[in-house]
Enzyme design. Sequence first.
Site, PDB file in Angstrom:
ATOM      1  N   ALA A  81       0.827  -1.218   0.000  1.00 11.39           N
ATOM      2  CA  ALA A  81       0.000   0.000   0.000  1.00 11.39           C
ATOM      3  C   ALA A  81       0.862   1.270   0.000  1.00 11.39           C
ATOM      4  O   ALA A  81       0.632   2.160  -0.838  1.00 11.39           O
ATOM      5  CB  ALA A  81      -0.967  -0.014   1.178  1.00 11.39           C
ATOM      6  N   LEU A 139     -17.042   8.396  -3.933  1.00 13.22           N
ATOM      7  CA  LEU A 139     -17.773   7.158  -4.239  1.00 13.22           C
ATOM      8  C   LEU A 139     -17.172   5.976  -3.486  1.00 13.22           C
ATOM      9  O   LEU A 139     -16.003   5.996  -3.147  1.00 13.22           O
ATOM     10  CB  LEU A 139     -17.757   6.912  -5.748  1.00 13.22           C
TER      11      LEU A 139
HETATM   12  C1  LIG Z   1     -22.758  -3.322   4.340  1.00 16.03           C
HETATM   13  O1  LIG Z   1     -21.648  -3.628   3.551  1.00 16.03           O
HETATM   14  C2  LIG Z   1     -20.465  -2.991   3.829  1.00 16.03           C
HETATM   15  C3  LIG Z   1     -19.377  -3.374   3.055  1.00 16.03           C
HETATM   16  C4  LIG Z   1     -18.148  -2.762   3.294  1.00 16.03           C
HETATM   17  C5  LIG Z   1     -18.001  -1.764   4.279  1.00 16.03           C
HETATM   18  C6  LIG Z   1     -19.110  -1.389   5.027  1.00 16.03           C
HETATM   19  C7  LIG Z   1     -19.003  -0.333   6.082  1.00 16.03           C
HETATM   20  C8  LIG Z   1     -18.463   0.939   5.455  1.00 16.03           C
HETATM   21  N1  LIG Z   1     -17.222   1.132   5.445  1.00 16.03           N
HETATM   22  N2  LIG Z   1     -19.365   1.836   4.903  1.00 16.03           N
HETATM   23  C9  LIG Z   1     -18.924   3.021   4.358  1.00 16.03           C
HETATM   24  O2  LIG Z   1     -17.758   3.329   4.228  1.00 16.03           O
HETATM   25  C10 LIG Z   1     -19.994   3.963   3.947  1.00 16.03           C
HETATM   26  C11 LIG Z   1     -21.191   4.037   4.624  1.00 16.03           C
HETATM   27  C12 LIG Z   1     -22.148   4.971   4.220  1.00 16.03           C
HETATM   28  C13 LIG Z   1     -21.886   5.825   3.143  1.00 16.03           C
HETATM   29  N3  LIG Z   1     -20.718   5.741   2.465  1.00 16.03           N
HETATM   30  C14 LIG Z   1     -19.796   4.834   2.844  1.00 16.03           C
HETATM   31  O3  LIG Z   1     -18.630   4.774   2.143  1.00 16.03           O
HETATM   32  C15 LIG Z   1     -18.726   5.199   0.794  1.00 16.03           C
HETATM   33  C16 LIG Z   1     -17.787   6.379   0.633  1.00 16.03           C
HETATM   34  C17 LIG Z   1     -16.347   5.939   0.737  1.00 16.03           C
HETATM   35  N4  LIG Z   1     -16.058   4.845  -0.191  1.00 16.03           N
HETATM   36  C18 LIG Z   1     -16.906   3.669   0.052  1.00 16.03           C
HETATM   37  C19 LIG Z   1     -18.374   4.032  -0.100  1.00 16.03           C
HETATM   38  C20 LIG Z   1     -20.354  -1.994   4.806  1.00 16.03           C
END
Ligand SMILES: COc1cccc(CC(=N)NC(=O)c2cccnc2OC2CCNCC2)c1
Length: 401
Positions: free
Chosen positions: A158, A401
Amino acid sequence: KKHSFWESQPVKQFSEEQNSETVEEGPVQVNQDAKGVRETGYALPGGYEWCDCDISSAEGAEEVYTLLSENYVEDDDNMFRFNYSSHFLSWALQPPGFKPFWHVGVRVIKSKKLVAFISAIPAKIRVGKNSPKGKDGVSMVEINFLCVHKKLRTKRLAPVLIREITRRVNLFDIWQASYTAGVIIPTPLATCRYFHRSLNPKKLIEVGFSKLGKRMTLSRTIKLHKLPQKTSTPGLRRMSKEDAPQVLELLNAYLAQFDLACLFQSVDEVEHWFLPRENVIYTYVVDAGEGKDGKRKITDIMSFYSLPSTIIGNEHHKELRAAFSYYNIANTASLKSLMEDALICARDENFDVFNALDIMQNAEFMKDLKFGIGDGHLQYYLYNWKVKKALTPQQVGLVLL
Ligand SMILES: COc1cccc(CC(=N)NC(=O)c2cccnc2OC2CCNCC2)c1
């Protein structure tokens, strides 16, 4: 040592004082120029090579899709993994001004297998509403989709990917970047929470995304989350190409209130980022009918993007269909009623859940529209730009995103 990499980078260190009086807003490193940038790629471990991924081809997008689908971000309990579609990646990585040179991959030399990726796209980012430097926007990149194959996680790849994308961006005389992460590294610009609104509570409970509330039955939970059959905002319709000039104006006027936001610079950019694409981006406008000049009058916009997650190891349900709040501007309707219409549109597009961060004005509608708080934080970061004071989520007007 923890953070040995980030202590070598031009970012605000944890150790630096928080006192906002003395901190000078702006670049951490100054007076750099593209001529002083390394012309060769950084060294990779033996047997690996750099490549530019060609996202414009179906095969190229598919290759990055597969790497991310199997190795990208999972939730804290490793029950779900983001599953960006290849069409989504095509959209997210090819806005006006994109460069294949900034879609950086690492391949196994022998097999040509793609085992790591990182991307940059150009953006004009405004930091600080009235800070002299940041007011008209700084040419930056947005970094996203950093991914190392699960089997190569101990090779410290990374930091090499981050140094290489930095080099490739610096060659074009760009010295700042914005990025988000679930982890805390030096030093968050803003710490945001995410919230979820159930659209299909039965499935969310079956797959373990949601738990039944105490003293709640499934049927009571379904009834509690039921939404009206129809949207309520008069004139609400899908965005079309002709709307782009007005959407451009609405967006830049609305985003001026936030201390972190991008400046949409052209109609082309708005067409790219907002025109509806099935299973990728959904944008609706409020068309208040014909103005005196015989043109449609667009007064509000509402938008969300599709980011499904693989449900790891569940044989009944393969995928969690999630809509993510994008940009919403309520001028005629109330933000609450516009967002209730977003929930109804997302339900009608067969999404299981609607996610939103507590950025912009989102915290205003969460309670009434029955959003529940998620279990993690999303940290916002800037590379090579110091701010006097960290931002509250409400001051953040940038959706990555
Ligand atoms: C429910 O499935 C998931 C699969 C992978 C990670 C997460 C938790 C998470 N890390 N959620 C977020 O980062 C997130 C929650 C709500 C809105 N935007 C978000 O992230 C966006 C923006 C950053 N890039 C990923 C998508 C949940």
